[in-house]
Design a protein around this motif. Structure first.
Motif, PDB file in Angstrom:
ATOM      1  N   VAL A   6       0.851  -1.183   0.000  1.00 14.33           N
ATOM      2  CA  VAL A   6       0.000   0.000   0.000  1.00 14.33           C
ATOM      3  C   VAL A   6       0.890   1.237   0.000  1.00 14.33           C
ATOM      4  N   THR A   7       0.587   2.159  -0.886  1.00 10.42           N
ATOM      5  CA  THR A   7       1.280   3.447  -0.906  1.00 10.42           C
ATOM      6  C   THR A   7       0.280   4.533  -0.557  1.00 10.42           C
ATOM      7  N   LEU A   8       0.585   5.290   0.486  1.00  9.18           N
ATOM      8  CA  LEU A   8      -0.237   6.432   0.859  1.00  9.18           C
ATOM      9  C   LEU A   8       0.303   7.642   0.111  1.00  9.18           C
ATOM     10  N   ALA A  77      -4.059  -5.679  -1.097  1.00 10.27           N
ATOM     11  CA  ALA A  77      -2.616  -5.874  -0.942  1.00 10.27           C
ATOM     12  C   ALA A  77      -2.289  -7.343  -0.730  1.00 10.27           C
ATOM     13  N   GLN A  78      -3.117  -8.042   0.046  1.00  9.32           N
ATOM     14  CA  GLN A  78      -2.880  -9.464   0.291  1.00  9.32           C
ATOM     15  C   GLN A  78      -3.155 -10.325  -0.931  1.00  9.32           C
ATOM     16  N   GLN A  79      -3.824  -9.740  -1.925  1.00  7.45           N
ATOM     17  CA  GLN A  79      -4.023 -10.411  -3.210  1.00  7.45           C
ATOM     18  C   GLN A  79      -2.867 -10.143  -4.177  1.00  7.45           C
ATOM     19  N   VAL A 109       1.370  -6.045   5.956  1.00  7.64           N
ATOM     20  CA  VAL A 109       1.342  -5.393   4.639  1.00  7.64           C
ATOM     21  C   VAL A 109       2.382  -4.278   4.602  1.00  7.64           C
ATOM     22  N   GLU A 110       3.181  -4.259   3.564  1.00  2.12           N
ATOM     23  CA  GLU A 110       4.173  -3.208   3.384  1.00  2.12           C
ATOM     24  C   GLU A 110       3.470  -1.876   3.101  1.00  2.12           C
TER      25      GLU A 110
END
Length: 253
Positions: A6-8, A77-79, A109-110
């Motif tokens: 995930v990128t914020l 993300a887990q997919q 999750v990264e």
């Protein structure tokens, strides 16, 4: 399966030309975009292959529950997907990024964060002021107008710091905020409110603590808006038409 992340992304105050190059690259590489309500809707054009999901959150409006947003990020993300959570302004300032990062990290999750321009800085730029002008203050305080439990910050204590105050999410409480600050600061302390800062819809009212709420009401200023208070705001170099508008509003009020 390749692990997702995930990128914020901090989308800035509105106009796409205020995005950083790094933010634009992350958006272009996204598999899934989760887009906040105040983000420019045209941002989807930068991610032609991504699935775009709007997850609006605005004070006083019907909003997507935070828990649901976090579950979406974690699930995609887990997919193995690259999820880009697009937040208005600066992601790490009043954007619930702390809650999201904690939940995602607990799920393994990264998470990456890409910084951007907050609406407080965009408001200052529109006014032509430095929030930390050395002739007026030693610094600036960014503060929300309402705490998590619905109460207000300690306005007198903030006023006593001598800092420029950049107040977010306070348009509907402007009169109460100005009154509380006036208990410590002189009523002639410069103040401004900037609606839709950093966008083509930007509108500004520059006044003093004793008349900012009245003039903002006469101008019809509403959320989203940033309130700026302090001696540094007295350096505002508004355009002639803006100054004329303020003069007219003062006359009518």
């Amino acid at each position: 399966m390749k692990p997702g992340k995930v990128t914020l992304v901090s989308a800035g105050p509105g106009d796409l030309d205020l995005l950083t190059f790094r933010a634009a690259k992350a958006i272009a590489a996204a598999d899934v975009l989760l887009i906040d309500d105040l983000v420019n809707s045209e941002i989807v054009s930068l991610a032609p292959r991504a699935r775009a999901i709007r997850v609006g959150k605005r004070g006083g409006c019907r909003s997507t529950p935070q828990a649901f947003i976090t579950r979406l990020m974690r699930r995609y993300a887990q997919q193995g997907r690259h999820v880009v959570r697009v937040k208005g302004g600066e992601a790490l300032l009043f954007g619930r990024a702390g809650e999201e990062m904690s939940e995602l990290r607990r799920a393994g999750v990264e998470v990456e964060v890409i910084n951007g321009i907050s609406s407080g800085f965009a408001a200052a730029a529109g006014l032509g002021v430095s929030l930390t002008h050395r002739d007026h203050c030693p610094g600036v305080i960014f503060v929300t107008a309402h705490l998590r439990d619905g109460t207000s910050p300690d306005w007198p204590a903030l006023a006593r710091t001598g800092m420029t105050l950049a107040i977010y999410m306070g348009a509907s409480r402007l009169a109460d905020i100005a009154a509380a600050l006036s208990g410590v600061l002189p009523v002639q302390t410069p103040a401004a409110i900037v609606e839709w800062a950093g966008t083509t819809r930007e509108r500004r009212v520059v006044a003093t603590l004793d008349d900012i709420a009245r003039l903002a009401g006469a101008a019809g200023i509403v959320s989203p808006a940033v309130i700026l208070v302090g001696g540094a705001i007295g350096e505002a170099s508004c355009d002639a038409d803006v100054l004329q508008d303020a003069h007219e509003l003062s006359r009518r009020a």
